[in-house]
Design an enzyme around this catalytic site. Structure first.
Site, PDB file in Angstrom:
ATOM      1  N   GLU A 170      42.354  47.945  36.538  1.00  8.80           N
ATOM      2  CA  GLU A 170      41.293  48.525  36.444  1.00  8.80           C
ATOM      3  C   GLU A 170      40.008  48.723  37.112  1.00  8.80           C
ATOM      4  O   GLU A 170      39.599  48.036  37.180  1.00  8.80           O
ATOM      5  CB  GLU A 170      40.642  48.992  34.755  1.00  8.80           C
ATOM      6  CG  GLU A 170      39.799  50.060  34.387  1.00  8.80           C
ATOM      7  CD  GLU A 170      39.028  50.334  34.730  1.00  8.80           C
ATOM      8  OE1 GLU A 170      38.832  50.373  36.595  1.00  8.80           O
ATOM      9  OE2 GLU A 170      37.298  50.116  34.457  1.00  8.80           O
ATOM     10  N   GLU A 179      36.888  52.269  45.148  1.00 10.02           N
ATOM     11  CA  GLU A 179      37.427  50.377  45.021  1.00 10.02           C
ATOM     12  C   GLU A 179      38.030  49.862  45.814  1.00 10.02           C
ATOM     13  O   GLU A 179      38.200  48.341  45.657  1.00 10.02           O
ATOM     14  CB  GLU A 179      37.350  49.994  43.227  1.00 10.02           C
ATOM     15  CG  GLU A 179      35.668  50.604  42.974  1.00 10.02           C
ATOM     16  CD  GLU A 179      35.318  49.487  41.153  1.00 10.02           C
ATOM     17  OE1 GLU A 179      35.155  49.890  40.691  1.00 10.02           O
ATOM     18  OE2 GLU A 179      36.561  49.074  40.899  1.00 10.02           O
TER      19      GLU A 179
HETATM   20  N1  SAH Z   1      40.133  44.103  34.017  1.00 12.98           N
HETATM   21  C1  SAH Z   1      38.288  44.348  33.296  1.00 12.98           C
HETATM   22  C2  SAH Z   1      37.189  44.290  33.834  1.00 12.98           C
HETATM   23  C3  SAH Z   1      37.172  45.810  34.998  1.00 12.98           C
HETATM   24  S1  SAH Z   1      36.396  46.290  36.437  1.00 12.98           S
HETATM   25  C4  SAH Z   1      38.626  45.389  32.288  1.00 12.98           C
HETATM   26  O1  SAH Z   1      38.714  46.490  32.547  1.00 12.98           O
HETATM   27  O2  SAH Z   1      37.530  45.398  31.588  1.00 12.98           O
HETATM   28  C5  SAH Z   1      36.842  46.235  37.954  1.00 12.98           C
HETATM   29  C6  SAH Z   1      36.816  44.645  38.024  1.00 12.98           C
HETATM   30  O3  SAH Z   1      37.687  44.382  38.894  1.00 12.98           O
HETATM   31  C7  SAH Z   1      35.761  44.082  38.645  1.00 12.98           C
HETATM   32  O4  SAH Z   1      35.166  42.743  38.198  1.00 12.98           O
HETATM   33  C8  SAH Z   1      35.772  43.910  40.648  1.00 12.98           C
HETATM   34  O5  SAH Z   1      35.201  42.556  40.953  1.00 12.98           O
HETATM   35  C9  SAH Z   1      37.505  42.918  40.557  1.00 12.98           C
HETATM   36  N2  SAH Z   1      38.041  43.227  41.029  1.00 12.98           N
HETATM   37  C10 SAH Z   1      38.428  44.756  42.238  1.00 12.98           C
HETATM   38  N3  SAH Z   1      38.931  44.581  43.013  1.00 12.98           N
HETATM   39  C11 SAH Z   1      39.313  43.652  42.929  1.00 12.98           C
HETATM   40  C12 SAH Z   1      40.970  42.676  43.243  1.00 12.98           C
HETATM   41  N4  SAH Z   1      41.628  43.923  44.501  1.00 12.98           N
HETATM   42  N5  SAH Z   1      41.120  41.405  43.366  1.00 12.98           N
HETATM   43  C13 SAH Z   1      39.702  40.768  42.036  1.00 12.98           C
HETATM   44  N6  SAH Z   1      39.004  41.399  42.099  1.00 12.98           N
HETATM   45  C14 SAH Z   1      39.009  42.757  41.613  1.00 12.98           C
END
Ligand code: SAH
Ligand code: ZN
Length: 701
Positions: A170, A179
């Site tokens: 996500e 993002e």
């Molecule tokens: N999966 C969790 C958080 C989603 S928010 C949930 O669904 O509740 C998205 C998170 O992804 C954020 O913490 C951000 O730091 C992380 N993120 C975004 N792109 C990323 C990447 N390429 N590799 C690792 N983390 C990533």
């Protein structure tokens, strides 16, 4: 460390996180953060130390709101189960990779539904540390491997033993791809996933709805100013009128717009489909043209945009971010509230007059992180129409959307014009202590001389272009260095408005400026506004309080370590945050209270004040926040005609929905899940002696 944040432009919810992620150098993980410099009014990038305290950011990023989004959580869980069962039904193991695990939620769901292996990665270090704790508390630590890295830095054979065949992630923002989702997916398919993998979600679709809306237009284009007799007072320079604007995201809770404030020219159009499954190539830059017939005679101002996700391979689980009128659930109540994903407005570079039944081309474009839109009559699309708009007039760089809206608010401008008509004439020297102030320009047409303060280079450029366009030869732009003016001013005019202001009372910077210019004012100087009143009302928000509310559990998983993170921020210095409250419905549950009132004098006659305000909540209602705003009284003798407010536009009524000014952000103190008694006190500290003129507003515990 928390004090680092006091001058930080607050972005609500996930907007903040996306800003961080976009601008942080994710590959080297060196930490950059954007901070507002209050002296120059410009944002600047600051490199952070190792011991930097991220708690605030985690809280601000409103992960909480995202985790309170039960529909999102449930849809992810169902789709993940379908994927795991599908692999098992084919006699394969289910090896899950969770990119951007946050609290570890999706990984724990994978364990619950019997994944054979689970790897979770997280680029944001404090979040990764939190995930470890949450996973341990829920007894999943033997089954989930947490890698505190960005996915694109993961190496098979080192960080991960083998490739995964299910990807759950996500990494979406209001713009879907903002993002960096495209890069994340592409890399995962190339390096971390088997070719027969299932991806949750497996695709996303972007929708655009062409609309006509004077309200929207007022957030994007400045109008000329006319006086009470309908005569032109101030002309907007051509460069500003014709500017293409910017593609900067303007995210809004569209469902809160009154249905009278816009017309739809066509049904919502699906303009882009993003295939995350890896079966088709990832394209970072694309455009599409939708040829549509207009349903009405109208002026096309821009589009409303939102997206939905196809979560499962059978396309049965659809997560939609549509506003209520386009939502598959139709009924308002069933549609989930969320702040981490909103809808967005994109303005066309040029408005287009369209007649009913005529064909137009809606041009939609995206690059790796952003979207932009254009419209043309018929099929007359040329290469130039695909260009990403860039502001060359500086207005769109200098001012927030709401500020442009304020300047276009004719009722608001009239209040200043009345003061000018009554007090300014050919003998008067005026000092304007506000940024981008129309009234200052009008004053120049009546006064002997106008000194116009501009501390911000970009808005100075805009003001200068107005001065030139309107042939105002008696205006001089000055900075705040406090140099003596050649002539003493008899009148000071201020809205007041400063580009550096975040919460409404930040505009008390006026007191500081008055002190700086004191030697350049006559003894009998008149200052407008004459008075400042800080007002507050206890609120029962429908949903907004959730962005700061601890979770307890989330889909059956204990979230205590995460709740600790959020709660540790409540003790920080910034208890009141700025929010555009018209987007967040709620009832007034107390009377509106005047918490402080003081006159604007030079030298300032007010000393520091410690005040206490008592709120009485109407029985049967629950208070979950306090809204605070400022009324500026231009002329105390005629307060009813000369009050400029950043608060409600009609008087609040206990138990009724508050109607907020749509061009301002209010201050709001959110109480999370705290149970408030029916009568409680708030302490207010006004510090007028320091340069910043700060006001602190805290519950008395
Ligand atoms: N999966 C969790 C958080 C989603 S928010 C949930 O669904 O509740 C998205 C998170 O992804 C954020 O913490 C951000 O730091 C992380 N993120 C975004 N792109 C990323 C990447 N390429 N590799 C690792 N983390 C990533
Ligand atoms: Zn511009």
């Amino acid at each position: 460390m928390c004090s680092l944040f006091t001058s930080f432009k607050p972005l609500s919810s996930k907007r903040m996180l996306s800003a961080l992620l976009k601008h942080r150098n994710l590959h080297t993980m060196s930490e950059f953060i954007q901070k507002l410099n209050p002296l120059t009014g410009l944002n600047q990038w600051v490199v952070l130390n190792e011991d930097y305290d991220y708690h605030q950011e985690v809280a601000r990023a409103a992960f909480a709101d995202m985790l309170h989004d039960t529909e999102r959580n449930n849809m992810y869980e169902r789709a993940l189960k379908v994927a795991i069962d599908h692999m098992h039904a084919q006699g394969k193991k289910a090896n899950v990779l969770d990119i951007g695990t946050g609290t570890g939620l999706l990984s724990m769901m994978a364990v619950r539904h019997k994944a054979d292996s689970v790897v979770a990665c997280e680029a944001f270090k404090p979040m990764g540390a939190c995930a470890l704790e949450v996973i341990k508390l829920n007894n999943c630590h033997d089954k989930i491997k947490v890698i505190p890295k960005r996915s694109t830095d993961i190496i098979i054979g080192e960080d991960m033993e083998f490739k995964a065949n299910i990807l759950v992630t996500e990494v979406f923002d209001t713009e879907l791809i903002g993002e960096g989702a495209l890069g994340t997916f592409q890399h995962a398919h190339k390096c971390l996933l088997e070719s027969d993998c299932i991806v949750v979600p497996h695709s996303g679709t972007i929708y655009a709805q062409i609309i006509e809306s004077p309200l929207l237009a007022s957030w994007n284009r400045l109008n000329n100013v006319f006086n009470n007799d309908g005569e032109l007072e101030i002309k907007v320079p051509e460069a500003i009128k014709n500017c293409k604007g910017t593609a900067n995201l303007h995210d809004v809770q569209l469902s809160q717009l009154s249905e009278h404030s816009f017309n739809s020219l066509v049904e919502p159009q699906a303009v882009f489909r993003f295939d995350f499954s890896g079966r088709t190539p990832f394209i970072y830059e694309r455009s599409s043209v939708s040829i549509v017939k207009s349903l009405r005679n109208a002026i096309a101002h821009g589009v409303f945009m939102w997206w939905d996700l196809n979560m499962d391979i059978d396309n049965k689980i659809i997560l939609s971010c549509a506003p209520h009128w386009a939502h598959p659930l139709k009924t308002g109540k069933a549609i989930p509230w969320r702040d981490h994903w909103m809808q967005a407005i994109y303005y066309f570079p040029k408005e287009l007059k369209v007649s009913q039944g005529s064909e137009v081309s809606l041009i939609s474009c995206h690059d790796e992180y952003s979207l932009w839109f254009n419209i043309k009559e018929g099929l007359k699309v040329t290469d130039a129409d695909y260009k990403c708009p860039q502001c060359d007039c500086n207005l769109h760089n200098a001012y927030a959307r709401t500020r442009i809206g304020q300047l276009n608010d004719a009722k608001r401008t009239k209040k200043f014009l009345r003061i000018i008509d009554d007090y300014v004439n050919k003998d008067i020297v005026v000092l304007v202590l506000s940024q981008g102030f129309y009234a200052g320009l009008v004053a120049a047409k009546r006064a002997k001389k106008v000194y116009f303060l501009e501390t911000n280079q970009v808005s100075r450029y805009v003001t200068a272009s107005f001065i030139k366009e309107n042939g105002l030869e008696n205006v001089e732009i000055v900075d705040a260095s406090g140099v003596l003016l050649a002539e003493k001013a008899n009148i000071v005019l201020a809205e007041p408005y400063y580009t550096t202001s975040i919460v409404p009372w930040d505009n008390l910077l006026l007191l500081h400026l008055l002190k700086k210019f004191q030697a350049s004012l006559t003894d009998d100087v008149r200052i407008f506004p004459q008075k400042c009143i800080i007002k507050a009302v206890a609120m029962q928000f429908d949903d907004l309080h959730k962005i700061r509310a601890p979770l307890g559990t989330c889909n059956g998983f204990l979230m205590k370590p995460f709740d600790h993170l959020i709660e540790s921020c409540e003790i920080s210095d910034e208890v009141v945050e700025a929010q555009p409250l018209w987007e967040y419905p709620g009832l007034a549950v107390s009377e509106t209270i005047e918490v402080a009132s003081f006159s604007i004098h030079v030298p300032n006659k007010e000393s520091n004040k410690d005040l206490k305000t008592t709120f009485e909540v109407k029985p049967g209602f629950k208070c979950n926040g306090i809204a605070v705003w400022v009324d500026w009284i231009l002329d105390d003798e005629r307060a009813e005609y000369s009050t400029v407010t950043s608060g409600p536009v009609v008087a609040t009524e206990v138990g009724k929905t508050v109607q907020w000014d749509v061009h301002s952000r209010q201050g709001v103190s959110l109480l999370g899940n705290r149970e408030m008694p029916s009568v409680f006190d708030y302490a207010l500290r006004c510090d007028f002696e320091s340069a910043e003129c700060t006001i602190e507003f805290k519950p008395v515990s």
